[in-house]
Design an enzyme around this catalytic site. Structure first.
Site, PDB file in Angstrom:
ATOM      1  N   SER A 150       0.855  -1.191   0.000  1.00  0.00           N
ATOM      2  CA  SER A 150       0.000   0.000   0.000  1.00  0.00           C
ATOM      3  C   SER A 150       0.886   1.235   0.000  1.00  0.00           C
ATOM      4  O   SER A 150       1.759   1.383   0.855  1.00  0.00           O
ATOM      5  CB  SER A 150      -0.884  -0.040   1.248  1.00  0.00           C
ATOM      6  OG  SER A 150      -1.621   1.149   1.362  1.00  0.00           O
ATOM      7  N   LYS A 176      -1.146  -0.903  -4.363  1.00  0.00           N
ATOM      8  CA  LYS A 176      -2.369  -0.171  -3.982  1.00  0.00           C
ATOM      9  C   LYS A 176      -1.993   1.279  -3.744  1.00  0.00           C
ATOM     10  O   LYS A 176      -1.040   1.564  -3.017  1.00  0.00           O
ATOM     11  CB  LYS A 176      -2.960  -0.796  -2.718  1.00  0.00           C
ATOM     12  CG  LYS A 176      -3.929   0.089  -1.935  1.00  0.00           C
ATOM     13  CD  LYS A 176      -4.655  -0.713  -0.859  1.00  0.00           C
ATOM     14  CE  LYS A 176      -4.838   0.089   0.420  1.00  0.00           C
ATOM     15  NZ  LYS A 176      -5.542  -0.682   1.464  1.00  0.00           N
ATOM     16  N   LEU A 177      -2.732   2.184  -4.381  1.00  0.00           N
ATOM     17  CA  LEU A 177      -2.469   3.611  -4.203  1.00  0.00           C
ATOM     18  C   LEU A 177      -3.553   4.229  -3.349  1.00  0.00           C
ATOM     19  O   LEU A 177      -4.751   4.017  -3.589  1.00  0.00           O
ATOM     20  CB  LEU A 177      -2.470   4.336  -5.557  1.00  0.00           C
ATOM     21  CG  LEU A 177      -1.416   3.946  -6.579  1.00  0.00           C
ATOM     22  CD1 LEU A 177      -1.545   4.855  -7.806  1.00  0.00           C
ATOM     23  CD2 LEU A 177      -0.011   4.051  -5.983  1.00  0.00           C
ATOM     24  N   LYS A 178      -3.133   5.021  -2.378  1.00  0.00           N
ATOM     25  CA  LYS A 178      -4.086   5.821  -1.619  1.00  0.00           C
ATOM     26  C   LYS A 178      -4.505   6.987  -2.506  1.00  0.00           C
ATOM     27  O   LYS A 178      -3.644   7.627  -3.140  1.00  0.00           O
ATOM     28  CB  LYS A 178      -3.415   6.359  -0.356  1.00  0.00           C
ATOM     29  CG  LYS A 178      -3.099   5.276   0.659  1.00  0.00           C
ATOM     30  CD  LYS A 178      -4.382   4.764   1.268  1.00  0.00           C
ATOM     31  CE  LYS A 178      -4.097   3.798   2.404  1.00  0.00           C
ATOM     32  NZ  LYS A 178      -5.321   3.270   2.996  1.00  0.00           N
ATOM     33  N   ASN A 205     -10.349   5.510   1.499  1.00  0.00           N
ATOM     34  CA  ASN A 205     -10.611   5.752   2.929  1.00  0.00           C
ATOM     35  C   ASN A 205     -11.722   6.783   3.146  1.00  0.00           C
ATOM     36  O   ASN A 205     -11.538   7.745   3.907  1.00  0.00           O
ATOM     37  CB  ASN A 205      -9.340   6.186   3.666  1.00  0.00           C
ATOM     38  CG  ASN A 205      -8.341   5.058   3.844  1.00  0.00           C
ATOM     39  OD1 ASN A 205      -7.273   5.071   3.244  1.00  0.00           O
ATOM     40  ND2 ASN A 205      -8.681   4.054   4.635  1.00  0.00           N
ATOM     41  N   GLU A 228     -11.434   0.854  -3.335  1.00  0.00           N
ATOM     42  CA  GLU A 228     -11.757   0.515  -1.951  1.00  0.00           C
ATOM     43  C   GLU A 228     -12.357   1.712  -1.224  1.00  0.00           C
ATOM     44  O   GLU A 228     -11.801   2.819  -1.254  1.00  0.00           O
ATOM     45  CB  GLU A 228     -10.446   0.073  -1.287  1.00  0.00           C
ATOM     46  CG  GLU A 228     -10.597  -0.520   0.082  1.00  0.00           C
ATOM     47  CD  GLU A 228      -9.233  -0.921   0.664  1.00  0.00           C
ATOM     48  OE1 GLU A 228      -8.213  -0.901  -0.061  1.00  0.00           O
ATOM     49  OE2 GLU A 228      -9.196  -1.223   1.869  1.00  0.00           O
ATOM     50  N   LYS A 277     -10.055  -7.356   7.663  1.00  0.00           N
ATOM     51  CA  LYS A 277      -9.101  -6.961   8.714  1.00  0.00           C
ATOM     52  C   LYS A 277      -9.685  -7.473  10.022  1.00  0.00           C
ATOM     53  O   LYS A 277     -10.776  -7.042  10.420  1.00  0.00           O
ATOM     54  CB  LYS A 277      -8.984  -5.438   8.797  1.00  0.00           C
ATOM     55  CG  LYS A 277      -8.186  -4.773   7.705  1.00  0.00           C
ATOM     56  CD  LYS A 277      -8.178  -3.267   7.943  1.00  0.00           C
ATOM     57  CE  LYS A 277      -7.473  -2.542   6.806  1.00  0.00           C
ATOM     58  NZ  LYS A 277      -7.794  -1.095   6.812  1.00  0.00           N
ATOM     59  N   GLY A 305      -4.280  -4.416   5.934  1.00  0.00           N
ATOM     60  CA  GLY A 305      -3.197  -4.208   6.895  1.00  0.00           C
ATOM     61  C   GLY A 305      -3.412  -2.916   7.642  1.00  0.00           C
ATOM     62  O   GLY A 305      -4.100  -2.010   7.158  1.00  0.00           O
TER      63      GLY A 305
END
Ligand code: NPG
Length: 384
Positions: A150, A176-178, A205, A228, A277, A305
């Site tokens: 991530s 995975k990119l924020k 997020n 996500e 999670k 994670g």
């Protein structure tokens, strides 16, 4: 419907009597700052739970962050609820198996990350005593797991591409990119151009609103594995609307707090992939139930994670070895997070981490580091 491996919640494992609960607070510097839509972190404060039982000790790691910005839980809150409610209830219970712990804690509403940490410590003690590994107990079907990484929000594109290049070179099997409004299409396009057809996904997020649906649809051209949690955790309906509007699979993280919500979100077509999670769900036993429910519905899952130390990572890697975990997880190697880990290091080999095979978590907490990295004295809770 597929038949899933049953969790070994009883059988040979003997119950344990918990005699004391210790709470340790440590801080570990991250090898590089990690920025998300909810803030920037330069170190990881960790609450560790150690249970002392008649059959030996067990350890659990609490995944809560220092501040309540990912979810409502945070380290001070977890510390408080364990000290005043969970630990006394556990000490009052005569003997427990890990599978009894959720019931013992049932009178406390929420506080899943705190509950998960204590349940994991009990499970570790119980399995160490019976010689069984987390992987065997959960129903693992593979000796190693595919790993992704991530990548936080970067100060600029050059820094992002340099970081991603390093991870590609290290062998990670998925990036995975924020993302957040203002940091999405451009970085995704740049990384896609850099990594070719290596699997790529994005994580928001909860940073977007329904007003962004047309904008998010533009992500479709990058062939992402998934997007996500674009919207707030309690807004399942918004995710249903997005899922209808875009081709990229929608995956829920923050929203999925247990098996009931998971089934509801799947049946409403809000999510076609699930991030599991254990901390967010109240423990590894519930996480296995979510895995089983997803597998029964042919919904792929992957292991999330929370910047865990080797202790939490050991349990995550064991979980990620279950059959329904068909996508690489945010189970990266120790050196992606820390210069020195709290346990033996997890090392990436061909883009994979090995599932620990020793009893319980299969890793050893380096107690000298718990002491050296302590940010406050340990707390000891014994029967009143
Ligand atoms: O590799 O452990 C890791 C980090 C993976 O991106 C990651 N975690 O939203 O999933 C998330 C995010 C996170 C990190 C959440 C820290 C909360 C705290």
């Amino acid at each position: 419907m597929t038949t899933t491996a049953p969790i070994h919640t009883s059988g040979s494992a003997l119950p344990v009597t918990v005699e004391a609960v210790e709470l340790h607070r440590i801080a570990m510097p991250l090898v590089r700052p990690f920025e998300t839509s909810f803030g920037r972190q330069t170190d990881r404060e960790v609450l560790l739970v150690r249970v002392l039982t008649d059959a030996g000790e067990g350890w659990g790691e609490c995944v809560a962050m220092s501040e309540p910005v990912y979810s409502s839980e945070y380290v001070d809150g977890c510390d408080d609820v364990i000290r005043h409610y969970l630990a006394p209830a556990l000490l009052d219970a005569a003997t427990v198996r890990a599978s009894d712990v959720a019931g013992v804690f049932g009178f406390v509403v929420g506080h899943r990350m705190a509950k998960a940490a204590v349940e994991t410590a009990v499970l570790d003690a119980q399995l160490r005593a019976s010689g069984q590994s987390f992987g065997e107990y959960f129903g693992a079907v593979r000796p190693e797991v595919d790993c992704g990484v991530s990548v936080g929000i970067s100060p600029d594109l050059d820094t992002l591409l340099e970081e991603v290049s390093g991870y590609v070179e290290a062998g990670y099997r998925r990036i995975k990119l924020k993302i957040k409004p203002g940091w999405d299409l451009e970085p995704v396009a740049a990384v896609r151009a850099l990594i070719g057809d290596l699997p790529l996904q994005v994580d928001a997020n909860t940073a977007y609103t329904l007003a962004h649906i047309d904008h998010l649809r533009e992500l479709d051209e990058f062939g992402l594995l998934l997007i996500e949690q674009p919207f707030p955790e309690d807004d399942i309906a918004a995710h249903v609307r997005l899922a209808r509007a875009i081709d990229t699979p929608v995956c829920l993280d923050e929203s999925i707090t247990g098996v009931g919500v998971a089934i509801d979100a799947i049946e409403r077509d809000a999510t076609s992939v699930v991030n599991i999670k254990a901390g967010r769900m109240g423990g590894y036993l519930e996480a296995v139930r979510v895995h089983d429910a997803c597998r029964d519905r042919d919904v792929p899952v992957w292991c999330g994670g929370m910047l865990e130390t080797g202790l939490g990572r050991a349990a995550n890697v064991a979980l990620a070895a279950l059959p329904g975990f068909t996508l690489p997880g945010d189970t990266s190697a120790s050196d992606r997070y820390f210069a020195e880990d709290l346990t033996e290091s997890f090392v990436l080999v061909d883009g994979r981490l090995a599932v620990p095979t020793g009893p319980g978590s299969g890793v050893t907490v380096r107690t000298e580091l718990v002491e050296a990295w302590a940010v406050r004295p340990a707390e000891f809770i014994t029967r009143a």
